[in-house]
Write a protein that holds these residues in place. Structure first.
Motif: not given
Length: 530
Positions: A235-259
């Motif tokens: 959707g409007g969010t980009v996530f990063l996943w590290n396969p080495d340790n299994g951690t998930i990080t949210e990189l950024m999120e759009l301000a508007t829901q339509d984008d």
């Protein structure tokens, strides 16, 4: 009539079986006693007998007159070797003895008769004698006894086995029970084939949840970096996943829901992630510091695909235009490629950086040169009958390009961009959403949508099916490969991401990589000691 008489004379001359009608007497006839000659003459009936002629032997004469009627000629008795008649003392008339064989006559050498000099009979007798000698030297069966014994010994296989299994065949695993694909054998040749056809797990190694993953065929929402960081846009969010340790990080999120985010692409070396937005923006993010580096404008619609070539970032939009961005300079847009009439949904630079391939919703594949700042592409392929989103370059052949068509096409086509020729066409029986080449094996994997919704591995260049990886319940929207080339991540409309370990690295490659790592470690230690 003269020629008939001549032919008759010739036949009489060459005839060997009948008696001679004219000519002098034979030697044995001249030596025979008179009574024998008389008996022969009587048996001939007195008609044209050869004994009528006078003998040419001096001192001897042969009687030629026939006794008169009513008179019986005196038949002499047995004549001995001394010439006197042997008459029985009883006074009775002795019986007429049979004619003696001339060959048994005394006082002269042996003269064979004509029948014993028959050439055909002589040849038959010689051959018969040779055959009897061969049979006597052979065994009781009439054939060469030694040869038969050798043949019997060679053909005796009662104690010899054609196929000899030293150990029992291993029991198949439950996941590998497929009589049409897996063959078990204990022979050496079979072991070589078994090593060539590796084991491919049919189940995913891991399954990740991907909520709000957009079900849009034209978007490219996941990518895997060389530093082993996996990025996905939900959707409007980009996530990063590290396969080495299994951690998930949210990189950024759009301000508007339509984008929403419409495309992702990692730079070749580094931690910079390029993100395409539905508004037409192209952003560069530093993933380590989670910082926006740059926003680049220029597109009038969403950016559905991105591809890096060192410092050049190519972006394709819904308008059909492709922009070339040089991220090192302020005026980033250095070129615009206009040849698609509809949305560009597939974009890939070749491994050597010499060609850019683009696919669009107009069913066209364009191949652009490295220095194409404007103008027409090098090649335009129009064989597909649907949108072309799946585009992949072969890692070991820079001029080999694989493209896949949508629902109306369902074909994977291989192209030689150096000559512009079509190498192969394969009907996949399903919508082709993405293609990836293996770096270790001469194979490629394709992700499919309607109606199969699975992954399929193909053998190059025969394009024969190796295995189908089934697990997704909806169409596969995109795929990404791990930096070591062993694992493929597939994202589908069922809002799951599945990891398939389908391209194991060979042992030789692992050993080579281990040696390189050891060498690098030792070099670093030497540098530190200095």
């Amino acid at each position: 009539m003269a020629h008939f008489n001549f032919s008759k004379d010739i036949k009489e001359i060459v005839k060997m079986d009948g008696p001679l009608q004219s000519g002098p007497l034979m030697r044995w006839q001249r030596k025979a006693p008179p009574e024998t000659l008389l008996r022969v003459h009587a048996s001939d009936g007195g008609v044209s007998s050869p004994f009528k002629s006078k003998s040419k032997t001096p001192g001897k004469s042969v009687p030629t007159t026939t006794p008169g009627k009513g008179k019986t000629p005196k038949t002499p008795g047995n004549i001995g070797a001394d010439g006197f008649s042997n008459v029985p003392k009883s006074g009775k008339k002795a019986k007429t003895p049979s004619a003696k064989t001339p060959s048994r006559m005394q006082g002269d050498r042996f003269i064979p008769d004509r029948s014993s000099t028959d050439m055909e009979y002589g040849h038959y007798a010689v051959m018969k004698r040779q055959e009897e000698d061969a049979q006597s030297s052979a065994g009781p069966d009439g054939d060469n006894f030694e040869y038969k014994e050798q043949l019997k010994d060679a053909m005796d296989v009662r104690e010899r086995k054609i196929l000899n299994f030293k150990t029992k065949a291993p029991q198949p695993k439950m996941t590998d029970v497929n009589n049409l694909h897996v063959l078990y054998s204990c022979s050496k040749s079979a072991n070589r084939h078994a090593a060539a056809s590796r084991h491919i797990p049919r189940e995913p190694e891991r399954v990740l949840d991907a909520p709000e993953l957009m079900d849009d065929y034209y978007l490219n929402l996941l990518d895997w970096s060389k530093s082993n960081m996996f990025a996905v846009a939900l959707g409007g969010t980009v996530f990063l996943w590290n396969p080495d340790n299994g951690t998930i990080t949210e990189l950024m999120e759009l301000a508007t829901q339509d984008d929403y985010f419409s495309s992702l692409a990692w730079v070749q070396d580094g931690a910079v992630l390029a993100v395409g937005v539905s508004t037409g923006l192209v952003q560069l993010w530093d993933t380590e510091q989670k910082k926006l580096l740059r926003s680049m404008t220029g597109h009038a619609a969403r950016v559905g695909c991105l591809s890096w070539n060192q410092h050049i970032l190519s972006s394709g939009s819904r308008t059909g235009s492709i922009h070339q961005h040089d991220v090192r300079v302020a005026n980033h847009q250095v070129a615009t490629l206009q040849h698609h009439t509809q949305e560009v949904c597939g974009l890939r630079w070749s491994p050597d950086g010499r060609h850019l391939a683009s696919g669009g919703n107009d069913n066209i594949v364009n191949v652009w040169g490295e220095r194409n700042s404007a103008g027409d592409p090098l090649h335009t392929f129009t064989s597909h009958q649907a949108a072309v989103k799946a585009i992949a370059w072969c890692p070991w052949q820079p001029y080999l390009l694989a493209t896949g068509g949508g629902t109306a096409d369902r074909h994977i086509r291989l192209w030689n961009v150096q000559s512009g020729s079509n190498i192969a066409n394969t009907d996949t029986e399903s919508q082709v959403c993405s293609i990836l080449w293996s770096k270790e094996h001469k194979e490629l994997i394709s992700g499919h949508g309607y109606s199969l919704n699975h992954l399929r591995i193909w053998k190059y260049p025969t394009m024969t099916r190796v295995v189908d990886l089934v697990g997704h319940t909806s169409r596969i929207l995109g795929m990404a490969m791990s930096p070591d080339g062993t694992t493929v991540a597939s994202a589908a409309a069922d809002e799951t991401i599945r990891l398939w370990k389908c391209f194991d690295v060979k042992e030789a490659t692992k050993k080579a990589q281990g040696k390189e790592e050891k060498t690098l470690t030792s070099d670093l230690q030497k540098i530190c000691l200095r």
